[in-house]
Design an enzyme around this catalytic site. Sequence first.
Site, short mmCIF file in Angstrom:
data_model
loop_
_atom_site.label_atom_id
_atom_site.label_comp_id
_atom_site.label_asym_id
_atom_site.label_seq_id
_atom_site.Cartn_x
_atom_site.Cartn_y
_atom_site.Cartn_z
N ASP A 101 1.54 10.47 10.60
CA ASP A 101 1.18 9.19 10.53
C ASP A 101 1.21 8.06 10.64
O ASP A 101 1.80 8.11 11.94
CB ASP A 101 3.12 9.37 9.45
CG ASP A 101 2.95 8.50 7.89
OD1 ASP A 101 2.35 8.03 7.81
OD2 ASP A 101 3.18 10.38 7.08
N ASP A 207 -0.82 4.94 6.36
CA ASP A 207 0.61 3.74 5.85
C ASP A 207 -0.04 2.62 5.86
O ASP A 207 -0.60 1.56 6.16
CB ASP A 207 1.37 4.26 5.80
CG ASP A 207 3.01 3.49 6.00
OD1 ASP A 207 3.37 3.96 4.41
OD2 ASP A 207 3.42 2.42 5.89
N GLU A 263 -3.46 4.72 2.62
CA GLU A 263 -2.95 4.64 1.00
C GLU A 263 -3.44 3.84 0.50
O GLU A 263 -2.91 2.43 1.54
CB GLU A 263 -1.74 4.61 2.06
CG GLU A 263 -0.51 4.80 0.18
CD GLU A 263 0.72 4.11 1.18
OE1 GLU A 263 1.97 4.51 0.37
OE2 GLU A 263 1.63 3.60 1.85
N HIS A 339 5.36 12.19 0.00
CA HIS A 339 7.27 11.81 0.05
C HIS A 339 7.36 10.93 -0.29
O HIS A 339 8.87 11.33 -0.27
CB HIS A 339 6.95 11.42 1.37
CG HIS A 339 6.53 10.55 1.61
ND1 HIS A 339 4.56 10.82 1.54
CD2 HIS A 339 6.57 8.85 2.17
CE1 HIS A 339 4.58 9.37 2.10
NE2 HIS A 339 5.13 8.40 2.49
N ASP A 340 6.78 10.13 -1.53
CA ASP A 340 6.89 9.25 -2.54
C ASP A 340 6.49 9.14 -3.58
O ASP A 340 7.16 8.68 -4.63
CB ASP A 340 5.65 7.69 -2.32
CG ASP A 340 6.46 7.33 -0.66
OD1 ASP A 340 7.48 7.67 -0.08
OD2 ASP A 340 5.15 6.52 -0.17
#
Length: 572
Positions: A101, A207, A263, A339-340
């Site tokens: 990430d 991210d 993202e 994860h979100d």
Amino acid sequence: MTIPKRMWWQNSSVYQIYPASFKDSNGDGVGDIPGIISELDYIQSIGVDVIWICPMYDSPQVDMGYDVRDYEDVYRPYGTVQDMEVLIEQTHARGMKIILDLVVNHTSDQHKWFLESRSSKNNPKRDWYIWRPARYVDGQRKPPNNWIGNFGGSCWEWDEHTQEYYLHLFCPEQPDLNWENSATRQAIYDSAMEFWLQRGVDGFRVDTVNMYSKGDMVDAPITDPKSEWQFAGFQYCNGPRMHEFLSEMNQVLQKYDAMTVGECPHTPDMAKVLKYVSRKEKQLNMVFQFDVVDIGQGPYKFQTTPFNWGLPQFKHAIETTQNLIRGNDGWTTVFLENHDQSRSVSRFTSDAPQHRVAGGKLLSLMMSALSGTMFIYQGQELGMVNFPMEWSMDEYKDVDSSNYYKMVADRSHNDPKEMHVAKTSLQHLARDHARVPMSWSDAPNAGFSAAKPWMRALDDAAICNAKQQQSDKSSVLSFWKRMLQLRKQYSDLFVFGEFDLLDKSNLEVFTFTKTWQNKKALVVLNFTAEEQKLVYPTEVRSQKSELLVSTLDTPASDKLAAYEGRIFMLES
């Protein structure tokens, strides 16, 4: 038409790992890197090609590692840089690749860069972050604009020492880096990227990839009259220098043949998305669009009721992300969980005991037939579901969940009805559901740890765990393995083929075709808990069909069972 050279990441399936919750090797209740290494054979057995590790960097953990204190070190409860080097080596030894990430919109407020930046107004690193003087309204000190942070409240924090505000689009402990400063950008490339690329990492999930150019930072329009702070996603996403910054970043990545998946929130304009992922633009390989996972969310995500959407909306969202690659040089992604997000079986099918296995297989079949690079989140291959409504708010650990629940309490003066509505929404959509420990076995703590885990393990591990599913041919895990093999076998059709939606308005059944040159497949998905008649849409009725796969072992000839999916090969 000449077919462009296929890149390794296009035909890959990626398995996402959340380190805190994957596997605890040393009995401290927290997952770790040696735990990941111990299960690499399991991950490989699923049939994936790449693993993606969520932030494992040194961090105070205000936002589960998305507040990085040192890009070149590892959060000690997870392990060390040496552990990461072993993980990289062992992943490669099994023929898989590894991505990390990349969190470079902001750092932790404990990062040495920010400590210098806030030390004085004339520090050389002052301009590495975004500082602004106060506004004064009727003699009252106010932040520079009215933007709301992603976790609520103003996204400006007053710094008493230097008497200015700094910008934080997320928590106050996550100050935003100033990408306008070329020295800052170079430091990011050196510390956050090259440090790990030189150690063999194969790329990054980037991210908040479209937030680095903030534009003129004027006030956002008022969309919530009850609040002083307003949604500003369209102000700070896709700013004027985004393409310049990403092109510069890509020059570093190209040296290593590294993959990127960005993202990309708040970008409804597909032309903007395509510019990021077009091969000729040389910026990003692909992005996560949020059309599908935003289904059913309210204007502020949790301001909603569960299942307040219809199947045609879901179809339209998938069609949008699939059409991104139609007739151009872009690339897309396929995902339902990360994860979100809460668990896809609970969100899009049914987690009732009699339907959860069928729902898990249905979503596996659908995803495996969609074009783009596929991303699977840990536990998704088992059909793990949301934790139940009965769990108290103490079990919700995510800052996003607790901030929302507190906001509703403050606004409603703890009105019991409002609090119940808020908890119902969190039970459906909260990020916490993805962050519970992985269910490895029916041992205590779901086989995740010998100690009490940092977050409660699911109570249903006895009926849903990796150990049991590995030896059960009818399990969700076994079906995922089968579908990933089929996806590779028919990669032209499923990974690269053209998507066409049929019978758009059907409220029960989702039907689409995939086409590659003279090959064609028909995908039929029953998204209800009821049996449905198997109907071939007029566009394909005259073509001979042969069943390639069903989520059932013995499907009926003319009916689809509850949450059954099938793929037919068509002969023209």
